[in-house]
Design a protein around this motif. Sequence first.
Motif, mmCIF file in Angstrom:
data_model
loop_
_atom_site.group_PDB
_atom_site.id
_atom_site.type_symbol
_atom_site.label_atom_id
_atom_site.label_comp_id
_atom_site.label_asym_id
_atom_site.label_seq_id
_atom_site.Cartn_x
_atom_site.Cartn_y
_atom_site.Cartn_z
ATOM 1 N N ASP A 19 1.529 11.118 1.738
ATOM 2 C CA ASP A 19 1.350 9.672 1.631
ATOM 3 C C ASP A 19 0.873 9.080 2.943
ATOM 4 O OD1 ASP A 19 2.234 10.063 -0.857
ATOM 5 O OD2 ASP A 19 3.659 8.410 -0.872
ATOM 6 N N GLN A 56 -8.460 13.975 6.140
ATOM 7 C CA GLN A 56 -7.293 13.149 6.450
ATOM 8 C C GLN A 56 -6.798 13.436 7.859
ATOM 9 O OE1 GLN A 56 -5.009 14.308 3.051
ATOM 10 N NE2 GLN A 56 -5.607 12.506 1.886
ATOM 11 N N LEU A 113 -3.906 5.551 -6.528
ATOM 12 C CA LEU A 113 -5.010 4.886 -5.823
ATOM 13 C C LEU A 113 -6.206 5.831 -5.703
ATOM 14 C CD1 LEU A 113 -3.620 2.774 -2.870
ATOM 15 C CD2 LEU A 113 -4.767 2.044 -4.915
ATOM 16 N N ARG A 164 -2.745 9.776 3.201
ATOM 17 C CA ARG A 164 -3.551 8.922 2.321
ATOM 18 C C ARG A 164 -3.660 7.519 2.856
ATOM 19 N NH1 ARG A 164 -1.162 10.944 -3.346
ATOM 20 N NH2 ARG A 164 -2.149 12.975 -3.296
ATOM 21 N N LEU A 169 -9.714 6.075 -3.775
ATOM 22 C CA LEU A 169 -9.617 5.471 -2.443
ATOM 23 C C LEU A 169 -8.702 6.290 -1.542
ATOM 24 C CD1 LEU A 169 -9.288 1.790 -3.583
ATOM 25 C CD2 LEU A 169 -11.241 2.835 -2.513
ATOM 26 N N ALA A 170 -7.530 6.637 -2.014
ATOM 27 C CA ALA A 170 -6.601 7.428 -1.232
ATOM 28 C C ALA A 170 -5.832 8.335 -2.167
ATOM 29 C CB ALA A 170 -5.609 6.524 -0.482
ATOM 30 N N PRO A 171 -6.059 9.618 -2.206
ATOM 31 C CA PRO A 171 -6.993 10.379 -1.400
ATOM 32 C C PRO A 171 -8.454 10.018 -1.673
ATOM 33 C CG PRO A 171 -6.114 11.741 -3.165
ATOM 34 C CD PRO A 171 -5.371 10.466 -3.192
ATOM 35 N N LEU A 172 -9.199 10.002 -0.616
ATOM 36 C CA LEU A 172 -10.586 9.558 -0.704
ATOM 37 C C LEU A 172 -11.441 10.599 -1.409
ATOM 38 C CD1 LEU A 172 -12.319 7.213 0.401
ATOM 39 C CD2 LEU A 172 -12.834 8.653 2.329
ATOM 40 N N ARG A 173 -12.179 10.163 -2.418
ATOM 41 C CA ARG A 173 -13.183 11.036 -3.028
ATOM 42 C C ARG A 173 -14.481 10.275 -2.965
ATOM 43 N NH1 ARG A 173 -10.196 14.762 -6.256
ATOM 44 N NH2 ARG A 173 -8.083 14.013 -6.221
ATOM 45 N N VAL A 174 -15.293 10.629 -1.975
ATOM 46 C CA VAL A 174 -16.480 9.833 -1.712
ATOM 47 C C VAL A 174 -17.382 9.788 -2.934
ATOM 48 C CG1 VAL A 174 -18.483 9.613 -0.242
ATOM 49 C CG2 VAL A 174 -16.328 10.347 0.716
ATOM 50 N N LYS A 209 2.284 7.707 -8.990
ATOM 51 C CA LYS A 209 1.479 8.723 -9.659
ATOM 52 C C LYS A 209 1.440 8.412 -11.136
ATOM 53 C CE LYS A 209 1.397 12.506 -6.629
ATOM 54 N NZ LYS A 209 2.172 13.457 -5.927
ATOM 55 N N ILE A 269 0.499 3.939 -2.882
ATOM 56 C CA ILE A 269 0.084 5.307 -2.572
ATOM 57 C C ILE A 269 1.097 6.305 -3.116
ATOM 58 C CG2 ILE A 269 -0.090 6.895 -0.638
ATOM 59 C CD1 ILE A 269 -1.651 4.726 0.806
ATOM 60 N N SER A 270 2.373 5.896 -3.132
ATOM 61 C CA SER A 270 3.377 6.848 -3.610
ATOM 62 C C SER A 270 3.383 6.952 -5.131
ATOM 63 C CB SER A 270 4.760 6.437 -3.115
ATOM 64 O OG SER A 270 5.189 5.301 -3.801
ATOM 65 N N PRO A 312 -2.738 10.837 -8.394
ATOM 66 C CA PRO A 312 -2.443 9.737 -7.474
ATOM 67 C C PRO A 312 -3.066 8.421 -7.967
ATOM 68 C CG PRO A 312 -3.887 11.370 -6.465
ATOM 69 C CD PRO A 312 -3.403 11.946 -7.734
ATOM 70 N N GLU A 336 -6.105 7.503 5.607
ATOM 71 C CA GLU A 336 -7.466 7.643 5.110
ATOM 72 C C GLU A 336 -7.976 6.330 4.521
ATOM 73 O OE1 GLU A 336 -9.394 11.211 2.548
ATOM 74 O OE2 GLU A 336 -7.565 10.273 1.867
ATOM 75 N N LEU A 354 0.827 -1.207 0.000
ATOM 76 C CA LEU A 354 0.000 0.000 0.000
ATOM 77 C C LEU A 354 0.863 1.259 0.000
ATOM 78 C CD1 LEU A 354 -2.919 -0.955 2.368
ATOM 79 C CD2 LEU A 354 -2.941 -0.676 -0.085
ATOM 80 N N VAL A 355 1.934 1.240 0.817
ATOM 81 C CA VAL A 355 2.817 2.413 0.843
ATOM 82 C C VAL A 355 3.343 2.685 -0.560
ATOM 83 C CG1 VAL A 355 5.029 3.272 1.658
ATOM 84 C CG2 VAL A 355 3.488 2.191 3.246
#
Lengths: 536, 352
Positions: free
Chosen positions: B140, B11, A480, B143, A483-488, A473, A470-471, A478, B146, A466-467
Motif C-alpha cells: 500500500d 514503485q 484504485l 502504491r 492508478l495505483a498500482p500504476l498500469r500505464v 480490494k 488503496i487498501s 486493487p 506511485e 487515499l490510504v
Amino acid sequence: MVKKSDKAIKSIRQSRNNKDEKKADVKPISTDLQVNLENIKEVFTNCSDIVFREFIIGYQAPVKAALIYVDGLTDKASIHDYILKSLTIEARASKPNIELNLDDTYKWIEESTISVAEKKRVENLDDVMSGFLSGDTALLMDGWNKALLIGTKGWASRGISEPDSEVVIRGPREGFTETVRINTSMVRRRLHSNKLKMEGRKIGTYTQTDVVVLYMDGIVNPKIVKEVHKRLDGINEVDSILETGCIEQYIEDHPYSPFPQIQYTERPDKVVAYLLEGRVIIMVDGSPDCLIVPTVFVQFLQSPEDYYSRILMSTVLRWVRFIGIFTAVTLPALYIAVTTFHQEMIPTNLALSISGAREGVPFPALIEALTMEISLELLREASVRLPGAIGSTLGIVGALIVGQAAVEAKLVAPQMVIIVALTAIGSFTVPSFAASIPLRLIRFPLMILGAIFGLYGVMLGWIGILVHMISLKSFGYPYLAPLAPLRVSELKDVLIRAPRWQMMTAPQFRKPTEKPPKSFLRKPYVKNSKGAVKND
Amino acid sequence: MIKRGTISPRQVFFILIMLLTGIYILILPRHMVTMVGTDGWLVLLVGGLVSSLMLFFINRISRKFPGKTVVEFAPVVMGPFLGKILGGILVVYYTFLAAVSLRIFAEMLKSVLLSDTPRWVVVLALVALITWIVQNGLEDIARFTELLAPIILLLLIAALLGDLRYMEAIRLRPMFQTEPFSLLEGFISSLSYFGIIIVLLMLYPYVNAPKKLTITSLLALAFAVIITMGFFMGTVATFGIYETGRMAWPVIELVKMVRVGEFLERVESLFLSVWLSIAFINVSVLAFCSVSGWTQLINAENYRKLTYPIMPLPLILKSLAQRFIGCLRLIQVEFYLWFRYYANNTAFHICS
C-alpha cells in the motif's frame, strides 16, 4: 484473514451437510396418484393460488392424471391448448402404435402428446413442488413414480423502458426489467457468441430466487468465476434475496467502507461491454440491476456514452467529472481552510469583498458551511421522496427562496451559497449514483479537518482517503487499479478516452493465458483508403 | 508477514526519489552553503557519484541473498553476533531517520504554517495515518507513492521553473574557492544525504523483478541528484549565499516567491501540502523498514503486532530535541551516525 476463511469453509461445509440431509429427507413420488396429491395438498394448505386439475387420459385403458400449477405464474393459454387439449381430446383421437403396456404409455404420453417446447422429468416430490412454484406445470399420472414439469412460465411483467438512473443522450434506451429471463435474453441478443455462459442457481431458503452468473468463457479469468461461486455458495443459507443489493452486501470485500466495491447497472450495452472486458455479471430475478465484479473505482467515472460519442468530447467530459469529484469533496473544506487560516492566498480584492460580505454573519465559516451542507442534504433527501412534480417545486423553494432569504437575513455569506451549490453540482457529474454517496459523506470530516488544521488538515484528510482507497480490494483486484498500482497502458481509458482502435489491449481482468487482441495504433481502415485514393 | 515479491521496480523508483529529494531538501541548501558556499553543487554531484557506487554494492550483495533483507542475511555473512549487531545498528538508524524526518517536518510546519497549534497535535495526526498505512503493508505504501510521486515531482519542478525569473547566474560565483577540508566535510555531508538509499537493503526482497533494480535505482539516484542540485543552485541563485545561510527554510522561501498569473500569490500553503505528502511517504517507508527490521531482528512472525509498540518510538525520539537548534544537533548526530555506518558498511562489503 485466516479466521475468516476458516469460517467461510465451515459455513460451506455446513451447507453441504444440510444439502445431504435434505437429500435423505426427499419424498419419493408414489405410484398412487391420490397419495401424491394428498401429500402436496397437505404441504400447500391455505394456498388458494395453487390449482389442482384432475382428468383422465384415453378411454380404452384410461390413466388418471393431474396437473398442478400456480395461478398467475403460468401462461393459461398454453396449458389449455397444448397440455390439456392434447392430453384429453387429441390423445384419444390418435391411436398409439404400441401394445398396451403401462410403461410404454407413459413414454408415449411424455414423448408424443405434449406439444410444449420445454419439459423435464423429475423423480421426487420436492422437485415437483419447486418446479410448479417457479411457474412450470407439473403433470402426475397414476401408476407412474415420476412426474413431468412442463414449461409454461408466463406472468405479468413490466415492459422494457429507459433506465431512469443511467440516462444517456446517445446510445440505446433499453434497460433491464424485473424478470431475469428477459434480462439474459437482452444480453444474448447483443452477444451472439457460444462463449457467453450463464450459470443459474437458486439462493434463499424461502425465496428461492433465481441468480444467474454470466461470463465470457475464454476471456474471463477463471479465478474470478471461481471466487464468485465460492462467495455465492457461502450465502446459500440466507432466508431471502430480494434485490441485487442484498447479494452485494454479502459478497463485497469491505462492507464498512463508504466506497461501493461492486458496480450495478441497468443497461444491457454496459453489461456486454464489461463481459467483453472479462468481468463477471450477477443477475438476480426480481431486480432490474445487475452486479459487475470485480469493480475498480475509475469505472464509476465512465459512462457508456463516453464510448459512443466522439473522442475529444468524451476526454473533456472525463476531466469535467474529475473536477466535479474534486469540487464535491474538497471545495467547502478548502473554502473554510483558506478563509480561516490562509487569508494571504486570496487575492486582495477578493479578500476584501469576502470579508465585506461576511460582515454581520454571526457564525464561523465551519458552522456556516455545515448548516448549508446539511440543509442541502435535507433538500436532496426530501426531493427524492416526493413525487416528481412536487419535487421540482421543492427544488425551487429550497434552493432559490431559502437560499436568497438566508443571505438576506445575514445567516450565511453569499459566497458560501455559491460554494455549496457548486459541491452539489459537482457531485451530480458522477455518472453512477452509488459512487456519489461516499463523496457526500467524506465532505463532512474534511470540512472539520479543514477548520482545525487548515490546508494541512485538508491534505491529511485526502491522504487518509487515499490510504483507505488503496487498501480496498474488489474480488482480489486493487480498487484504485490503473492508478495505483500504476498500469500505464490502461490509463488511456482513465485520464483520456483513447480512440477505440487503441483500446484493444486487454485489461487486467482477462485470463492470464489469453493473448490480448492485436493492438493497432492506426485507424484500421487507413491502409485501404490509400488504395481508394489510387482508384480516384 | 507480508508476501515477498509484491512491489514493482517502478514503485521502488518512486520511493527512492521521494526519500532522496524528501524532507532533507528543506534544509539542505543552508547546510551546504554554510559548509562549502557556492560549491555545494559540486559536492552534491560527487556525493551522488560515490553513492552510485554504494548503490552498486547494495544491489550486488542483495542479489546474492535473494528473498532476504539485510537484517536476515547479515548474520549469515558476519556470524550471528556481529550480524545481529549490524542489523541492530541499521534498524536503529531507520528508526532514527524516521524520527528526524518527522521532526524536521513538524518544525517547518510550526514555523511557517500553524504557529499556534501545539506541535504534538500536528504530529500525532500524521503518525496515526502513518501507523495505519504501515499496518496495511509495504504494498500500500508503494502504491500510494506511485500515485502521488509524479504529481509531487511535477509541482517541485514547476516551483523551480516558476522562480527562474528571480535567479541570476552571477550569484553562483565564485566557484571552486572552498578550502579542501571544508570540501571534505561537505562531501561527507552530501554522502550521508544520499546515504538514505540503504533503505533499499530492506526493500529488496519485496521487489518482484530484482534484476531490473540496478538500473532503476541508479536512475532514481541520478534524478534525485539533479533535483537536489537544481534546488541548491536555484536557492543560491535567487538569494545569494549569505541570505541562504541565514534562512531557516530556504526552500520554503523559494517556493513562497512563486506566483500564478497576477492574482494568485503566496501559494506556499499549497506546497506545504506537497511536503506533507513527501513527509508522509518518507516516514512511512522508514517506519516500515524500522518495524519490519525489529521484527526480523527478534525473529517474530508478524510485524503488524509490533507496529503499535514501535510507532511511538519516533515520537519520543523526535521530542528529545526541545528547540529548533536541538533539532539541528539531531541531524548532525545523524550525519555522524551515518558516517560510522558507512565505514561499517564498506568493511562489510570487503568481508563478503
